[in-house]
Design a protein around this motif. Structure first.
Motif, PDB file in Angstrom:
ATOM      1  N   HIS A  40       7.656  10.295   2.023  1.00 54.96           N
ATOM      2  CA  HIS A  40       6.734   9.973   1.681  1.00 54.96           C
ATOM      3  C   HIS A  40       5.860  10.998   1.537  1.00 54.96           C
ATOM      4  N   PRO A  41       5.905  12.250   0.515  1.00 55.92           N
ATOM      5  CA  PRO A  41       5.055  13.247   0.613  1.00 55.92           C
ATOM      6  C   PRO A  41       3.717  13.061   0.251  1.00 55.92           C
ATOM      7  N   ASN A  42       3.166  12.012  -0.030  1.00 48.03           N
ATOM      8  CA  ASN A  42       1.778  11.628  -0.546  1.00 48.03           C
ATOM      9  C   ASN A  42       1.024  11.178   0.758  1.00 48.03           C
ATOM     10  N   LEU A  43       1.791  11.099   1.930  1.00 45.54           N
ATOM     11  CA  LEU A  43       1.180  10.818   3.065  1.00 45.54           C
ATOM     12  C   LEU A  43       0.716  12.136   4.005  1.00 45.54           C
ATOM     13  N   ILE A  44       1.353  13.224   3.517  1.00 47.71           N
ATOM     14  CA  ILE A  44       1.101  14.408   4.520  1.00 47.71           C
ATOM     15  C   ILE A  44      -0.425  14.988   4.570  1.00 47.71           C
ATOM     16  N   PRO A  45      -1.200  14.625   3.643  1.00 52.17           N
ATOM     17  CA  PRO A  45      -2.481  14.769   3.672  1.00 52.17           C
ATOM     18  C   PRO A  45      -3.264  14.199   4.929  1.00 52.17           C
TER      19      PRO A  45
ATOM     20  N   ALA B 278       0.835  -1.203   0.031  1.00 51.45           N
ATOM     21  CA  ALA B 278       0.072  -0.005  -0.038  1.00 51.45           C
ATOM     22  C   ALA B 278       0.758   1.272   0.107  1.00 51.45           C
ATOM     23  N   LEU B 279       1.912   1.372   0.909  1.00 50.76           N
ATOM     24  CA  LEU B 279       2.687   2.369   0.923  1.00 50.76           C
ATOM     25  C   LEU B 279       3.597   2.629  -0.431  1.00 50.76           C
ATOM     26  N   ARG B 280       3.951   1.664  -1.139  1.00 48.02           N
ATOM     27  CA  ARG B 280       4.726   1.730  -2.584  1.00 48.02           C
ATOM     28  C   ARG B 280       3.665   2.190  -3.434  1.00 48.02           C
ATOM     29  N   ILE B 281       2.240   1.843  -3.534  1.00 50.07           N
ATOM     30  CA  ILE B 281       1.242   2.324  -4.324  1.00 50.07           C
ATOM     31  C   ILE B 281       1.175   4.005  -4.222  1.00 50.07           C
ATOM     32  N   ILE B 282       1.162   4.517  -3.014  1.00 45.58           N
ATOM     33  CA  ILE B 282       0.761   5.559  -2.577  1.00 45.58           C
ATOM     34  C   ILE B 282       1.924   6.313  -2.947  1.00 45.58           C
TER      35      ILE B 282
ATOM     36  N   VAL C   2      -0.170   2.390   6.950  1.00 46.34           N
ATOM     37  CA  VAL C   2       0.640   2.823   6.360  1.00 46.34           C
ATOM     38  C   VAL C   2       1.381   4.020   6.979  1.00 46.34           C
ATOM     39  N   CYS C   3       0.724   4.925   7.547  1.00 45.66           N
ATOM     40  CA  CYS C   3       1.420   5.987   8.046  1.00 45.66           C
ATOM     41  C   CYS C   3       2.427   5.501   9.394  1.00 45.66           C
ATOM     42  N   GLU C   4       1.843   4.592  10.317  1.00 43.05           N
ATOM     43  CA  GLU C   4       2.623   3.931  11.197  1.00 43.05           C
ATOM     44  C   GLU C   4       3.951   3.329  10.678  1.00 43.05           C
ATOM     45  N   LEU C   5       3.583   2.712   9.688  1.00 44.52           N
ATOM     46  CA  LEU C   5       4.896   1.958   8.708  1.00 44.52           C
ATOM     47  C   LEU C   5       5.828   3.155   8.418  1.00 44.52           C
ATOM     48  N   ALA C   6       5.443   4.046   7.884  1.00 46.00           N
ATOM     49  CA  ALA C   6       6.530   5.080   7.410  1.00 46.00           C
ATOM     50  C   ALA C   6       7.119   6.070   8.400  1.00 46.00           C
ATOM     51  N   LEU C   7       6.296   5.985   9.541  1.00 47.07           N
ATOM     52  CA  LEU C   7       7.065   6.675  10.887  1.00 47.07           C
ATOM     53  C   LEU C   7       7.765   5.822  11.607  1.00 47.07           C
ATOM     54  N   SER C   8       8.031   4.379  11.287  1.00 43.48           N
ATOM     55  CA  SER C   8       8.464   3.438  12.449  1.00 43.48           C
ATOM     56  C   SER C   8       9.799   3.945  12.840  1.00 43.48           C
ATOM     57  N   ASP C   9      10.544   4.707  12.195  1.00 47.03           N
ATOM     58  CA  ASP C   9      12.137   5.428  12.809  1.00 47.03           C
ATOM     59  C   ASP C   9      11.709   6.405  13.770  1.00 47.03           C
ATOM     60  N   VAL C  10      10.373   7.013  14.086  1.00 53.33           N
ATOM     61  CA  VAL C  10      10.277   7.765  15.071  1.00 53.33           C
ATOM     62  C   VAL C  10       9.932   7.232  16.335  1.00 53.33           C
TER      63      VAL C  10
ATOM     64  N   LEU D 198      -4.817   4.152  -4.349  1.00 59.96           N
ATOM     65  CA  LEU D 198      -5.182   2.982  -3.448  1.00 59.96           C
ATOM     66  C   LEU D 198      -6.580   2.717  -3.438  1.00 59.96           C
ATOM     67  N   SER D 199      -6.886   1.542  -3.590  1.00 58.20           N
ATOM     68  CA  SER D 199      -8.290   0.780  -3.366  1.00 58.20           C
ATOM     69  C   SER D 199      -8.114  -0.409  -2.724  1.00 58.20           C
ATOM     70  N   ILE D 200      -9.115  -0.972  -2.131  1.00 55.53           N
ATOM     71  CA  ILE D 200      -9.148  -2.204  -1.616  1.00 55.53           C
ATOM     72  C   ILE D 200      -8.675  -3.177  -2.830  1.00 55.53           C
ATOM     73  N   ARG D 201      -9.746  -3.010  -4.006  1.00 59.98           N
ATOM     74  CA  ARG D 201      -9.427  -3.926  -5.163  1.00 59.98           C
ATOM     75  C   ARG D 201      -8.053  -3.655  -5.701  1.00 59.98           C
ATOM     76  N   ARG D 202      -7.456  -2.664  -5.795  1.00 58.50           N
ATOM     77  CA  ARG D 202      -6.047  -2.539  -6.238  1.00 58.50           C
ATOM     78  C   ARG D 202      -5.176  -2.959  -5.509  1.00 58.50           C
ATOM     79  N   LEU D 203      -5.322  -2.817  -4.152  1.00 58.94           N
ATOM     80  CA  LEU D 203      -4.349  -3.534  -3.446  1.00 58.94           C
ATOM     81  C   LEU D 203      -4.603  -5.276  -3.339  1.00 58.94           C
ATOM     82  N   GLY D 204      -5.702  -5.642  -3.367  1.00 57.39           N
ATOM     83  CA  GLY D 204      -5.722  -7.123  -3.686  1.00 57.39           C
ATOM     84  C   GLY D 204      -5.238  -7.447  -4.802  1.00 57.39           C
TER      85      GLY D 204
END
Length: 213
Positions: free
Chosen positions: A96-101, A18-22, A60-68, A30-36
């Motif tokens: 991961h700027p697409n996660l900012i919103p 999911a993070l890669r797609i975003i 996904v956000c928690e994964l991206a922030l795993s180093d904080v 990102l959609s459930i169908r696309r992820l599947g």
């Protein structure tokens, strides 16, 4: 052979995909169908791991922030580790700027609040005045989000302007920048932290903020 009725994929793998797609295509991709489809499972099977798409975005956000991460010991200078954490947050946002919103809504979505709670607790244990802690958390987070959002917007500008002719002064200074963005951010974080503590002391009659352990 048909797809299995139950997802044969881990929660971690789902979040990584999911993070890669975003990252590559944006939040709207990102959609459930696309992820599947990406995981070669039925989209509905992802609900074995997640209640909704929003829960996937939170993960996904928690994964991206795993180093904080808040230190597990008080034997570190709080100015230093708070600055490092803010810088790690900024670095993750830049990666991961697409996660900012999504992270703009991290409080109502309860993203990373356990870490914020641990940070507040350690700062208090290290003697930082409780009355200054929320300002420190808000100030450093706002700075990270603002800087990352602005810099990402600048980088995404695909305009074909002739900057050397239209904006000669900006063109000159942009080509002669000597302080890297990451270092500039770290300097700003330290300035914000120092200013908040100084303002707290001024508002409380010069009461000194606690020193680091």
């Amino acid at each position: 052979m048909g797809r299995p009725k139950q997802a044969l994929i881990s929660r971690r793998k789902t979040l990584e995909v999911a993070l890669r797609i975003i990252d590559e295509e944006g939040l709207d991709a990102l959609s459930i169908r696309r992820l599947g489809d990406e995981l070669n499972v039925r989209g509905i099977s992802l609900y074995h791991h997640f209640k909704s798409k929003e829960h996937i975005l939170v993960g996904v956000c928690e994964l991206a922030l795993s180093d904080v991460r808040t230190p597990s010991t008080a034997n570190v200078d709080w100015h230093d580790w708070l600055t490092r954490n803010a810088t790690a947050y900024y670095t993750a946002l830049r990666a991961h700027p697409n996660l900012i919103p999504i992270l703009m809504r991290r409080h109502p979505l309860r993203i990373g609040l356990a870490e914020h709670n641990a940070t507040a607790g350690l700062l208090a244990v290290q003697g930082v005045p409780p009355g200054a802690i929320m300002a420190l958390l808000d100030g450093t987070e706002s700075l990270a989000l603002g800087c990352a959002a602005y810099e990402s917007a600048v980088e995404s500008d695909k305009g074909e302007d002739d900057w050397s002719a239209a904006y000669p002064f900006l063109y000159h200074v942009s080509r002669n920048r000597e302080l890297p963005q990451a270092r500039t951010f770290e300097v700003m974080v330290r300035a914000v932290v120092d200013s908040i503590i100084a303002e707290y002391e001024r508002a409380n009659g010069g009461k000194a903020a606690a020193q680091s352990a």
